[in-house]
Design an enzyme around this catalytic site. Structure first.
Site, PDB file in Angstrom:
ATOM      1  N   SER A  31       0.834  -1.208   0.000  1.00 18.39           N
ATOM      2  CA  SER A  31       0.000   0.000   0.000  1.00 18.39           C
ATOM      3  C   SER A  31       0.867   1.256   0.000  1.00 18.39           C
ATOM      4  CB  SER A  31      -0.899   0.003   1.239  1.00 18.39           C
ATOM      5  OG  SER A  31      -1.586  -1.219   1.331  1.00 18.39           O
TER       6      SER A  31
HETATM    7  C1  LIG Z   1      -3.123  -4.596   0.272  1.00 16.57           C
HETATM    8  S1  LIG Z   1      -2.531  -6.206   0.479  1.00 16.57           S
HETATM    9  C2  LIG Z   1      -1.752  -6.116   2.072  1.00 16.57           C
HETATM   10  C3  LIG Z   1      -0.559  -5.234   2.160  1.00 16.57           C
HETATM   11  C4  LIG Z   1       0.414  -5.660   3.247  1.00 16.57           C
HETATM   12  N1  LIG Z   1      -0.078  -5.426   4.583  1.00 16.57           N
HETATM   13  C5  LIG Z   1       1.808  -5.109   3.060  1.00 16.57           C
HETATM   14  O1  LIG Z   1       2.398  -4.578   4.001  1.00 16.57           O
HETATM   15  O2  LIG Z   1       2.353  -5.250   1.962  1.00 16.57           O
HETATM   16  C6  LIG Z   1      -3.978  -7.143   0.866  1.00 16.57           C
HETATM   17  C7  LIG Z   1      -3.710  -8.579   1.173  1.00 16.57           C
HETATM   18  O3  LIG Z   1      -4.877  -9.136   1.756  1.00 16.57           O
HETATM   19  C8  LIG Z   1      -4.877 -10.502   1.435  1.00 16.57           C
HETATM   20  N2  LIG Z   1      -6.201 -11.084   1.701  1.00 16.57           N
HETATM   21  C9  LIG Z   1      -7.330 -11.028   0.943  1.00 16.57           C
HETATM   22  N3  LIG Z   1      -8.317 -11.747   1.520  1.00 16.57           N
HETATM   23  C10 LIG Z   1      -7.810 -12.267   2.672  1.00 16.57           C
HETATM   24  C11 LIG Z   1      -8.321 -13.107   3.697  1.00 16.57           C
HETATM   25  N4  LIG Z   1      -9.570 -13.588   3.646  1.00 16.57           N
HETATM   26  N5  LIG Z   1      -7.514 -13.434   4.723  1.00 16.57           N
HETATM   27  C12 LIG Z   1      -6.225 -12.986   4.778  1.00 16.57           C
HETATM   28  N6  LIG Z   1      -5.675 -12.213   3.823  1.00 16.57           N
HETATM   29  C13 LIG Z   1      -6.451 -11.842   2.786  1.00 16.57           C
HETATM   30  C14 LIG Z   1      -4.455 -10.532  -0.017  1.00 16.57           C
HETATM   31  O4  LIG Z   1      -3.984 -11.818  -0.396  1.00 16.57           O
HETATM   32  C15 LIG Z   1      -3.381  -9.437  -0.033  1.00 16.57           C
HETATM   33  O5  LIG Z   1      -2.106  -9.996   0.100  1.00 16.57           O
END
Ligand SMILES: C[S@@+](CC[C@H](N)C(=O)[O-])C[C@H]1O[C@@H](n2cnc3c(N)ncnc32)[C@H](O)[C@@H]1O
Length: 392
Positions: free
Chosen positions: A107
């Site tokens: 992000s």
């Molecule tokens: C915007 S990214 C996160 C950015 C991260 N915190 C970083 O520092 O790079 C969103 C993440 O949420 C994960 N995600 C989506 N649905 C999810 C779920 N049900 N449980 C856990 N993670 C999930 C996606 O795979 C993705 O990697």
């Protein structure tokens, strides 16, 4: 500045870009003094893959940047305040061109730090993060909580979780990375002082409230199915642990939790041929902008809003019911003060939108910051205005 990247010696100018980013984030208020040490120690570039896709928020386009081909550009983007896509199409996408829809990213640093400020994390805290992604946010958290605290981060995608785990290990940061559905939380390490989601939700699981300590904070990008707009809900867990409540703190835009993505409505299932001829008709003086956005989604529940592209000075705005096949459309024409409305089905969706808008005007046109959310046992969500007692 000259340093080797992947065997090549290049002038990266990295120090200056990182310094400029640091200054800009401090200046905007998102990078608070208590996070400076983590910003300096936990570098974003250590968590990014060689091939990545910086995303331009204005054009909505992503471009490919390959570190081995263009280390200058790669480093510049890594040190800039822009979101960077790191996975497309839940990992099904192959090749270096951008895929169809992004499914993991790093992000915008400004957003990362303003959310961390909202989360109010301190040394010794036990933190659960939903959405490991690159692992950078978990690394920042691990640095902040120190050896007396702990960080658990979970990602639904196995490859993403592995890459995040590996990046954290290389950086020497102690965060436990798990491949699992974050909706379930991780009760084995509960209670948590802080829970943060870095993917957007429509329904907040009560499991997170149960796994948080009384007085603990849960920070969640949240929105309705009305449209893509979101805001972070900053919930504090009640002393009896039976609810969590708090205001919306900032407008954000996250990729959705996998199971809670917006599903495009099948128009034909709502509006079969000749349905327009049988629909109720009326006129509205509302404008297309009046019926869009986050706040309207709080007021008109169980409905989706879709605005067509403007064509020849004409723009249709559709509403679809989520629990039945009610629909409404208003067609706005340039220069016309009134738009013609058609609506049909068990609900009169346009009338609901008109009533919601009228209520909103009478309340002094409140922005998202005057609204808040309470999650109670069973996962039911109540939206309120100004006070948790003023439930909509
Ligand atoms: C915007 S990214 C996160 C950015 C991260 N915190 C970083 O520092 O790079 C969103 C993440 O949420 C994960 N995600 C989506 N649905 C999810 C779920 N049900 N449980 C856990 N993670 C999930 C996606 O795979 C993705 O990697």
């Amino acid at each position: 500045m000259t340093r080797p990247i992947d065997g090549q010696t290049v002038d990266t100018d990295r120090g200056a870009d990182r310094e400029a980013l640091r200054r800009a984030l401090v200046g905007s208020g998102s990078l608070r003094p208590e996070w400076l040490a983590a910003f300096d120690a936990v570098r974003r570039d250590a968590f990014l893959p060689d091939v990545m896709w910086p995303h331009d928020m204005d054009t909505g386009r992503s471009r490919t940047v390959d570190r081995t081909r263009d280390p200058h550009a790669w480093q510049k983007y890594a040190d800039s305040n822009c979101p960077i896509v790191t996975q497309w199409d839940d990992g099904a996408h192959r090749g270096t061109e951008p895929g169809r829809s992004f499914s993991s990213s790093s992000s915008m640093p400004g957003l990362v730090f303003s959310m961390l400020a909202d989360l109010d994390v301190g040394e010794g805290h036990r933190v659960l993060e939903i959405g490991t992604g690159t692992g950078w946010n978990a690394g920042l958290l691990a640095h902040r909580v120190g050896p007396a605290g702990s960080v658990v981060t979970v990602d639904v995608d196995g490859a993403v979780a592995s890459a995040g785990r590996e990046a954290l290990r290389r950086a020497g940061l102690a965060a436990r990375v798990l491949h699992r559905d974050g909706f379930l939380g991780f009760p084995e390490r509960a209670p948590y002082d802080r829970v943060i989601a870095t993917c957007g939700l429509r329904t907040i699981p009560f499991a997170w409230v149960e796994q948080a300590a009384p007085g603990g904070v849960i920070l969640v990008p949240w929105g309705t199915y009305y449209g893509p707009e979101e805001a972070t809900a900053r919930l504090v867990v009640a002393e009896d642990g039976r609810s969590a409540s708090g205001p919306f703190t900032q407008a954000v835009g996250f990729m959705r939790m996998r199971a809670q993505r917006l599903v495009r409505r099948q128009h034909a299932a709502y509006v079969p041929p000749r349905a327009m001829d049988r629909a109720d008709t009326s006129f509205t003086t509302l404008q297309a902008e009046d019926v869009a956005g986050f706040v309207m989604g709080l007021l008109v529940r169980d409905a989706t809003h879709v605005a067509d592209r403007e064509r020849d000075g004409r723009r249709a705005v559709w509403l679809y019911g989520l629990s039945d096949t009610s629909w409404a459309v208003a067609v706005f024409r340039e220069g016309c003060e009134e738009a013609k409305v058609h609506q049909a089905g068990p609900r009169r969706l346009w009338d609901e939108v008109e009533a919601a808008h009228e209520w909103w005007r009478a309340e002094g046109r409140p922005g998202f910051g005057r609204f808040g959310l309470t999650v109670v046992e069973g996962g039911r969500t109540a939206i309120w205005l100004d006070e948790p007692d003023r439930v909509l």
